[in-house]
Scaffold this motif. Structure first.
Motif, short mmCIF file in Angstrom:
data_model
loop_
_atom_site.label_atom_id
_atom_site.label_comp_id
_atom_site.label_asym_id
_atom_site.label_seq_id
_atom_site.Cartn_x
_atom_site.Cartn_y
_atom_site.Cartn_z
N UNK A 142 44.56 37.41 42.34
CA UNK A 142 45.63 38.68 42.08
C UNK A 142 45.89 38.57 40.73
N UNK A 143 45.93 37.54 39.92
CA UNK A 143 46.31 37.55 38.45
C UNK A 143 45.14 38.10 37.48
N UNK A 144 44.04 37.89 37.94
CA UNK A 144 42.91 38.15 37.32
C UNK A 144 42.38 39.59 37.29
N UNK A 145 42.53 40.13 38.76
CA UNK A 145 41.81 41.36 38.91
C UNK A 145 42.85 42.45 38.31
N UNK A 146 42.09 43.41 37.57
CA UNK A 146 42.86 44.32 36.96
C UNK A 146 43.03 45.67 37.78
N UNK A 147 41.97 45.81 38.77
CA UNK A 147 41.78 47.01 39.51
C UNK A 147 41.56 46.63 41.05
N UNK A 148 41.74 47.68 41.81
CA UNK A 148 41.75 47.36 43.43
C UNK A 148 40.26 46.96 43.37
N UNK A 149 40.53 46.15 44.63
CA UNK A 149 38.91 45.73 44.92
C UNK A 149 38.81 45.41 46.45
N UNK A 150 37.84 45.31 47.08
CA UNK A 150 37.46 45.00 48.42
C UNK A 150 37.18 43.41 48.48
N UNK A 151 38.15 42.68 49.06
CA UNK A 151 38.25 41.30 48.94
C UNK A 151 37.79 40.69 50.67
N UNK A 152 36.42 40.00 50.49
CA UNK A 152 36.01 39.35 51.78
C UNK A 152 36.35 37.79 51.45
#
Length: 317
Positions: A196-206
């Protein structure tokens, strides 16, 4: 230097060279084996991506909605609600904001490399997980999306930022297969907090794991606010039908603790199954509470079918 010294020096050099040659042969053999495994997974996962998941990844997971495009002068018929009042005040005439729909998606695989994933009654859980991860990544790049990888055990280990392309997927697959299983307790919370700290944009997380974790609720709920999170739970056939093996010694691969029991006893076998199912139910409840979908896959069986069912259900919703 005496003849004896020369003999010892020559012998030592030959011994060092021999060990070096043996190490080189071993490294080459290991590299060749790794390449074969990567190629095997590429073939299998490409087939699944083409035949089972073709087009579904793109239709099920949407882009991030709309993003800002530009500011232009107001024209007759423009919606007054789109006026950019800051620019209008500076320019002295009305300007409006324009938006465009964003189609690009980002897939992040959160991959459990804790020691418990080495086990498998038919095939190693980590090998099955690698194929599932590769299938999802190939499905994503066929839709021209970005893919990234985070491996974890007692916390976040290696992070590979999202990028496009087949070569990158093969690199990530290789990284998964090269990961050394960790014997510490699995800490999914710490891994998701890092992500959550390194993602800058919304993502699909599996999240691909056996979910032998103490707690997953807090970080999972927080990560779910910004991303579309899906849990892929790998389960063993033994968890539903523990066999009669007589007296056996079970060892926890993460803590090293051992337990001796008589599996010939029906009551013992039923107790084992009940405890495992109780833990699975607790994890399922936490996932549901965090509003996270879960795909349950039995290790050693066809993993494409549960993924297909999941995609169809998501598409209907």
């Amino acid at each position: 230097m005496t003849k004896l010294d020369e003999f010892i020096s020559k012998t030592e050099n030959q011994s060092v060279q021999k060990r070096s040659d043996q190490r080189s042969d071993f490294d080459e053999e290991r590299a060749d084996n790794l390449l074969r495994r990567v190629k095997k997974i590429e073939i299998a996962s490409n087939r699944v991506a083409d035949e089972a998941l073709s087009g579904q990844f793109k239709s099920v997971f949407r882009g991030q909605g709309i993003e800002f495009d530009e500011v232009r002068e107001y024209s007759e018929g423009d919606d007054v609600r789109s006026i950019d009042w800051n620019v209008t005040a500076r320019a002295g005439k009305p300007y409006v904001k324009r938006y465009s729909e964003e189609r690009e998606r980002t897939l992040i695989i959160v991959f459990d490399v804790s020691a418990s994933n080495i086990f498998g009654s038919r095939v190693s859980r980590i090998d099955t997980a690698a194929e599932i991860a590769a299938s999802l990544m190939f499905s994503a790049i066929k839709s021209n999306d970005k893919v990234g990888l985070l491996t974890f055990a007692d916390g976040a280990l290696d992070f590979y930022p999202p990028r496009k392309g087949k070569k990158y997927v093969l690199r990530l697959t290789k990284a998964i297969l090269q990961s050394k299983p960790r014997c510490e307790r699995t800490d999914l919370n710490a891994a998701l907090e890092f992500l959550d700290g390194v993602l800058k944009r919304r993502a699909i997380v599996f999240v691909i794991s056996d979910f032998y974790v103490s707690s997953i609720g807090r970080a999972l709920r927080y990560c779910r606010r910004r991303n579309d999170v899906v849990a892929v739970s790998l389960e063993e056939p033994l968890e539903k039908d523990f066999p009669n093996l007589g007296f056996v010694t079970l060892r926890d691969p993460e803590s090293g603790a051992t337990l001796e029991l008589d599996s010939a006893s029906k009551r013992v076998r039923e107790t084992i199954i009940e405890r495992i199912e109780s833990k699975r139910s607790a994890v399922a409840a936490q996932l549901k509470d965090a509003r996270v979908d879960c795909v349950r896959i039995v290790n050693g069986e066809d993993y494409a079918l549960p993924l297909q069912r999941f995609f169809r259900l998501r598409e209907r919703r």
